[in-house]
Design a protein around this motif. Structure first.
Motif, PDB file in Angstrom:
ATOM      1  N   ILE A 147       0.814  -1.216   0.000  1.00 35.17           N
ATOM      2  CA  ILE A 147       0.000   0.000   0.000  1.00 35.17           C
ATOM      3  C   ILE A 147       0.848   1.266   0.000  1.00 35.17           C
ATOM      4  O   ILE A 147       0.337   2.351   0.221  1.00 35.17           O
ATOM      5  N   VAL A 148       2.142   1.103  -0.252  1.00 33.03           N
ATOM      6  CA  VAL A 148       3.000   2.287  -0.213  1.00 33.03           C
ATOM      7  C   VAL A 148       2.790   3.124  -1.481  1.00 33.03           C
ATOM      8  O   VAL A 148       2.493   4.317  -1.403  1.00 33.03           O
ATOM      9  N   SER A 149       2.955   2.490  -2.623  1.00 34.43           N
ATOM     10  CA  SER A 149       2.689   3.197  -3.885  1.00 34.43           C
ATOM     11  C   SER A 149       1.206   3.089  -4.214  1.00 34.43           C
ATOM     12  O   SER A 149       0.649   1.990  -4.214  1.00 34.43           O
ATOM     13  N   PRO A 150       0.564   4.213  -4.498  1.00 35.52           N
ATOM     14  CA  PRO A 150      -0.844   4.143  -4.896  1.00 35.52           C
ATOM     15  C   PRO A 150      -0.983   3.543  -6.289  1.00 35.52           C
ATOM     16  O   PRO A 150       0.011   3.314  -6.981  1.00 35.52           O
ATOM     17  N   LYS A 151      -2.216   3.302  -6.684  1.00 39.04           N
ATOM     18  CA  LYS A 151      -2.455   2.614  -7.954  1.00 39.04           C
ATOM     19  C   LYS A 151      -3.046   3.566  -9.003  1.00 39.04           C
ATOM     20  O   LYS A 151      -3.775   4.501  -8.673  1.00 39.04           O
ATOM     21  N   ASP A 152      -2.701   3.266 -10.244  1.00 39.06           N
ATOM     22  CA  ASP A 152      -3.333   3.934 -11.377  1.00 39.06           C
ATOM     23  C   ASP A 152      -4.438   3.005 -11.866  1.00 39.06           C
ATOM     24  O   ASP A 152      -4.164   2.003 -12.530  1.00 39.06           O
ATOM     25  N   MET A 153      -5.673   3.344 -11.529  1.00 38.20           N
ATOM     26  CA  MET A 153      -6.809   2.466 -11.852  1.00 38.20           C
ATOM     27  C   MET A 153      -7.610   2.982 -13.043  1.00 38.20           C
ATOM     28  O   MET A 153      -8.763   2.614 -13.228  1.00 38.20           O
ATOM     29  N   ARG A 154      -6.976   3.830 -13.837  1.00 37.07           N
ATOM     30  CA  ARG A 154      -7.722   4.418 -14.951  1.00 37.07           C
ATOM     31  C   ARG A 154      -8.144   3.370 -15.984  1.00 37.07           C
ATOM     32  O   ARG A 154      -9.051   3.599 -16.749  1.00 37.07           O
ATOM     33  N   GLU A 155      -7.432   2.260 -15.983  1.00 40.85           N
ATOM     34  CA  GLU A 155      -7.859   1.130 -16.838  1.00 40.85           C
ATOM     35  C   GLU A 155      -8.034  -0.117 -15.979  1.00 40.85           C
ATOM     36  O   GLU A 155      -7.588  -1.212 -16.341  1.00 40.85           O
ATOM     37  N   PHE A 156      -8.629   0.083 -14.826  1.00 35.53           N
ATOM     38  CA  PHE A 156      -8.910  -0.990 -13.883  1.00 35.53           C
ATOM     39  C   PHE A 156      -7.598  -1.736 -13.570  1.00 35.53           C
ATOM     40  O   PHE A 156      -6.588  -1.078 -13.350  1.00 35.53           O
ATOM     41  N   GLU A 166       3.067  -0.571 -14.428  1.00 35.63           N
ATOM     42  CA  GLU A 166       2.385   0.653 -14.833  1.00 35.63           C
ATOM     43  C   GLU A 166       1.223   0.991 -13.901  1.00 35.63           C
ATOM     44  O   GLU A 166       0.764   2.125 -13.872  1.00 35.63           O
ATOM     45  N   ILE A 167       0.739   0.006 -13.165  1.00 41.96           N
ATOM     46  CA  ILE A 167      -0.360   0.264 -12.228  1.00 41.96           C
ATOM     47  C   ILE A 167       0.151   1.052 -11.021  1.00 41.96           C
ATOM     48  O   ILE A 167      -0.531   1.935 -10.502  1.00 41.96           O
ATOM     49  N   ARG A 168       1.357   0.731 -10.583  1.00 41.23           N
ATOM     50  CA  ARG A 168       1.869   1.409  -9.384  1.00 41.23           C
ATOM     51  C   ARG A 168       2.373   2.798  -9.736  1.00 41.23           C
ATOM     52  O   ARG A 168       3.174   2.980 -10.646  1.00 41.23           O
ATOM     53  N   VAL A 169       1.917   3.762  -8.970  1.00 40.75           N
ATOM     54  CA  VAL A 169       2.306   5.151  -9.208  1.00 40.75           C
ATOM     55  C   VAL A 169       3.523   5.463  -8.337  1.00 40.75           C
ATOM     56  O   VAL A 169       3.536   5.163  -7.134  1.00 40.75           O
ATOM     57  N   GLY A 170       4.529   6.027  -8.956  1.00 41.17           N
ATOM     58  CA  GLY A 170       5.702   6.420  -8.187  1.00 41.17           C
ATOM     59  C   GLY A 170       5.365   7.555  -7.226  1.00 41.17           C
ATOM     60  O   GLY A 170       4.548   8.429  -7.551  1.00 41.17           O
ATOM     61  N   VAL A 171       5.961   7.512  -6.045  1.00 34.61           N
ATOM     62  CA  VAL A 171       5.711   8.561  -5.057  1.00 34.61           C
ATOM     63  C   VAL A 171       7.044   9.196  -4.651  1.00 34.61           C
ATOM     64  O   VAL A 171       8.046   8.495  -4.489  1.00 34.61           O
ATOM     65  N   THR A 172       7.035  10.489  -4.508  1.00 33.30           N
ATOM     66  CA  THR A 172       8.241  11.183  -4.057  1.00 33.30           C
ATOM     67  C   THR A 172       8.438  10.864  -2.581  1.00 33.30           C
ATOM     68  O   THR A 172       7.555  11.137  -1.758  1.00 33.30           O
TER      69      THR A 172
END
Lengths: 410, 259
Positions: free
Chosen positions: A115-124, A131-137
Motif C-alpha cells: 500500500i506504499v505506492s498508490p495505484k493507477d486504476m484508470r484502466e482498472f 504501470e499500475i503502481r504510481v511512483g511517489v516522491t
C-alpha cells in the motif's frame, strides 16, 4: 502530465543526457490495440508507449530516471516520470531519494500490505503491474543485518489512487436513488508536514521461511464518499444528494510470508486496517459512511505439474463490528488462479490468469499468448473477459475485449 | 522465461582441479572424482549462452554470476544482462550438503519489483530454454546412477576414461549417458546422452579449457540435440576464483540492487 510544448525540449534533453558518458539506456516501445467484443466492436484502447530508463552510477551513488510517454488516438499525449531517484549505498544501509515505486508483500495481483505506492486504476487492473503502481516522491531508508532488512519510508506528499474519468468505460457511477452532484472541496489532502505518510517494514529471507512485518500511518488512497442530503425547501423532502469525496487517515499493521513445502510454495499475507470509512445506508450515520476496522488477508500456493506452472490465491476482506447498513459485504471473498506454460525453448508462453469474485459469482478471465519473435521483440494476443452482472468484475461485463501488444525492448 | 539452476551448478560443471590419475579405478570412483573435485571457495564469471535452432537462428543470453561455498551450504546469484527484456532479473540459489534438503531459490523480476521465492525446479527441466538440463550442468549426484568403466582411449590427444552411467530411477529422462573423463584433469570432455527409448539424443563437447587460478576451467562447450538439431554454445569469460566475495552478495538486497 506535461503539455505538448514541453515534449521537444524534453526529448532534446534526453538526447543530450543520453550522450553522457557511462549513461546506461534501456527501455521499450510498445503498441497496444484493444477492441471490445460487445456492441459495435469499438476500440477500447489504441495506445503507443515509449518507456525509457536512464541509469548512471559513480561509486556508491546511483541514479535512475524513468520517463514514459503514452500516445493515444483519442486523448492528449501523456508524458511523465514513472520513477526518478538517487541511491546512496553504505556498508549496512541504503538511502533512496526521489520519485519511486515501492512494492511490498507476497501477494500476486492483490494489494494487502502493498500500500506504499498508490495505484493507477484508470484502466482498472488491466495494465502491467509496473504501470499500475504510481511512483511517489519519498525518502526510503534500508538497514541490513545479515539476511534481515529494516525499511522506513517517508512520503511527504500524499498521492491518491488515480481514478478513471466519469466518461471512461472503467468509470463506476455511484448508485444513489436520487440525483447527485459532487463537491470536491475536501478531497485534496493539503501538502504539509503533518499530512506525511510513514511506512515501516522488517523483513527476513531465510532457508525455512521469508517473512515481512509492516506498519503504516498513511492516508486511504481511495476516498470515502460522504454524502449530504439536500432538502427541497418547498416540499420539505430530500430531493438530491451532494457527494463529498474525502481521504481519511488509515493505520495498518500487517505481514506476509512465503515458504516451501515439498514441491509447492505456500504464501500468506494479511493486514489489520484501522480507520476505513465504508459507505452506509444507515439514515443515522453521519455523512453516509461509517468508520470500521477490517482485516484483509490472503493464502496462496504455487506449484508445478511438469512444465505447467500453477498458482492459486484465496483473499478475504472481513469488516469488524459489521452492521447490515454497510454497502460492502461483511466478508468479501475473492480467488485468483494462474496457469502458465512455456513452449519452443521458452519463446512462446501461454498464460491464463483469473480473478473470481466469490460473493457475486463474477470473474475476470485473462488468457494471453506471448511469442518472442526475436530476443527483445515480442507479440502478444490476449483477451479480458468479464463474467457476471455485478461485483467488482461483473460490473464491467460490457467491457469484454481482445487485444494485441507488440513490444520492442532495448 | 523459466529460470532454474544456479551458478554453482554451472561452475561445478565447468571447473576442475588436477588430481593424479590412479590405476584400477572403477566407473563409480571416476565419476566421484569428477563430482567431488575442489572448486575453490568462491567464483565469479560471465556466462554467454547462444541458443541455435535448426534453421541457424540464434538467441543470446548473458549472465553475470557469483558463487560461494559457506561450508555446509553453497550460495550463488545470477544477474541477467541480456536479452533486454530480462535485464536486471536476478536469481539466487542456496544449496545444502544435508541429504534430502532441497535448494532454496528466489527470483527478482524488475517489473514486479519484488523478490519471490520459487520451488526448486525439476532437475530434468531445461535451463533458460537451452539444451542443458540442470542435471547436465553437473548437479547429479554419483549415487543416482550405476557407473561402469567401458574402456580407456584418447580423445583429441587426451587420455580419457570412458564411463557409462545408467540411472537407478525408472522413467528418468535419459536411459544412459557415456562420458569421456580426462585422466589428469578429472573433467568430462565429451558426453553422449541417450533418451528413454535408448536413442541417441544429445552430444556435449568441450572445445576449449584452460587453467585459471590453479583450476582447470572449461571455457567453451557445445550441447547438440541431435534429434531436434538444436545447439547451445556455452562460453565462460572473466572467470575469477577465490577473490573473497562478500557474504552479503547473496542477499535480497543485492538481488534488487543488481550489479
Amino acid at each position: 502530465m506535461i503539455s505538448k510544448k514541453l515534449i521537444v525540449p524534453l526529448l532534446l534533453l534526453l538526447f543530450t543526457v543520453s550522450n553522457a558518458q557511462d549513461l546506461f539506456l534501456s527501455g521499450y516501445a510498445r503498441t497496444y490495440l484493444g477492441a471490445l467484443t460487445t456492441g459495435e466492436s469499438e476500440y477500447s484502447i489504441i495506445q503507443n508507449t515509449f518507456d525509457l530508463n536512464l541509469e548512471h552510477s559513480r561509486g556508491d551513488v546511483y541514479f535512475k530516471v524513468n520517463p514514459f510517454l503514452y500516445h493515444y488516438s483519442d486523448k492528449d499525449l501523456e508524458l511523465g516520470f514513472r520513477q526518478a531517484y538517487m541511491d546512496l549505498y553504505f556498508d549496512s544501509f541504503d538511502l533512496r531519494i526521489g520519485k519511486q515505486q515501492i512494492v511490498w508483500g507476497k501477494a500476486d495481483g492483490v494489494f494487502i500490505t502493498d500500500i506504499v505506492s498508490p495505484k493507477d486504476m484508470r484502466e482498472f487492473l488491466l495494465p502491467e503491474f509496473s504501470e499500475i503502481r504510481v511512483g511517489v516522491t519519498s525518502l526510503k531508508f534500508n538497514y541490513y543485518l545479515g539476511s534481515s532488512a529494516f525499511e522506513l519510508v517517508w512520503i511527504p506528499v500524499f498521492t491518491p489512487t488515480q481514478m478513471p474519468d466519469q466518461n471512461s468505460i472503467w468509470g463506476v457511477k455511484p448508485d444513489y436513488p436520487l440525483p447527485y452532484s459532487f463537491n470536491y472541496a475536501n478531497t485534496d489532502v493539503k501538502d504539509k508536514l503533518s499530512n506525511s505518510e510513514v511506512f515501516a517494514k522488517y523483513s527476513l529471507l531465510s532457508s525455512a521461511i521469508d517473512f515481512e512485518l509492516m506498519a503504516a500511518y498513511s492516508w486511504d488512497d481511495d476516498p470515502a464518499f460522504h454524502s449530504e442530503k439536500i432538502l427541497n425547501a418547498a416540499s420539505g423532502i430530500v430531493d438530491s444528494i451532494i457527494i463529498k469525496p474525502e481521504h481519511h487517515r488509515l493505520t495498518t499493521l500487517g505481514g506476509s510470508f512465503s515458504t516451501t513445502i515439498g514441491p509447492a510454495v505456500l504464501r500468506g499475507e494479511g493486514a489489520f486496517n484501522n480507520g476505513k470509512h465504508f459507505q452506509s445506508t444507515n439514515p443515522l450515520s453521519a455523512g453516509g459512511t461509517e468508520e470500521k476496522n477490517y482485516f484483509h488477508y490472503l493464502l496462496g500456493v504455487d506449484y508445478n505439474i511438469g512444465d505447467l506452472r500453477l498458482s492459486s490465491q484465496f483473499i478475504q476482506q472481513a469488516i469488524m463490528d459489521y452492521d447490515d447498513f454497510l454497502i460492502n459485504d461483511e466478508f468479501e471473498n475473492t480467488m485468483t488462479f494462474l496457469a502458465s506454460m512455456d513452449f519452443l525453448r521458452e519463446t512462446l508462453n501461454v498464460e491464463l490468469f483469473t480473478y473470481i469474485g466469490l460473493n457475486d459469482g463474477d470473474a475476470l478471465i485473462r488468457p494471453k499468448v506471448t511469442y518472442d519473435f526475436i530476443d527483445g521483440f515480442e507479440i502478444m494476443f490476449g483477451a479480458n473477459l468479464f463474467v457476471g452482472d455485478e461485483g467488482q468484475f461483473g460490473r464491467f461485463d460490457k467491457n469484454d475485449m481482445v487485444y494485441t501488444k507488440i513490444k520492442y525492448s532495448f | 522465461m523459466k529460470l532454474t539452476k544456479i551458478i554453482m551448478t554451472l561452475l561445478v560443471f565447468a571447473i576442475g582441479i588436477t588430481i593424479h590419475a590412479q590405476e584400477n579405478l572403477t566407473g563409480q570412483k571416476i565419476i566421484e572424482n569428477v563430482y567431488y573435485r575442489e572448486t575453490g571457495e568462491d567464483a565469479t564469471s560471465e556466462l554467454t549462452m547462444t541458443l541455435i535452432n535448426s534453421r541457424g537462428d540464434e538467441r543470446v543470453r548473458e549472465i553475470k554470476q557469483y558463487s560461494k561455498d559457506f561450508g555446509k551450504e553453497e550460495k550463488s546469484i545470477m544477474f541477467f544482462q541480456a536479452p533486454a527484456d530480462v535485464r536486471n532479473t536476478s536469481f539466487m540459489n542456496w544449496s545444502y550438503d544435508e541429504e534430502g534438503k532441497d535448494d532454496d531459490q528466489w527470483i527478482y523480476l524488475p517489473a514486479l519489483k519484488k523478490v519471490k521465492r520459487i520451488s526448486s525446479d525439476s532437475k530434468s527441466d531445461y535451463f533458460m530454454g537451452s539444451d542443458f538440463t540442470y542435471d547436465d550442468l553437473g548437479d547429479r549426484h554419483p549415487s543416482e546412477d550405476t557407473h561402469k568403466l567401458l574402456r580407456e582411449e584418447k580423445l583429441n590427444g587426451e587420455d580419457c576414461y570412458v564411463v557409462e552411467s545408467i540411472p537407478k530411477e525408472e522413467n528418468y529422462m535419459y536411459s544412459k549417458t557415456v562420458v569421456w573423463v580426462s585422466k589428469d584433469k578429472w573433467i568430462g570432455l565429451k558426453k553422449e546422452f541417450y533418451d528413454e527409448d535408448g536413442d541417441h539424443l544429445k552430444n556435449l563437447t568441450v572445445e576449449k579449457y584452460d587453467k585459471i587460478d590453479g583450476f582447470w576451467t572449461i571455457l567453451h562447450s557445445v550441447m547438440h540435440n541431435i534429434q531436434k538439431d538444436h545447439r547451445t554454445i556455452m562460453n565462460l569469460k572473466d572467470v575469477k576464483l577465490n577473490t573473497g566475495i562478500d557474504d552479503n552478495m547473496f542477499t535480497e538486497r543485492m538481488m534488487k540492487r543488481g550489479i
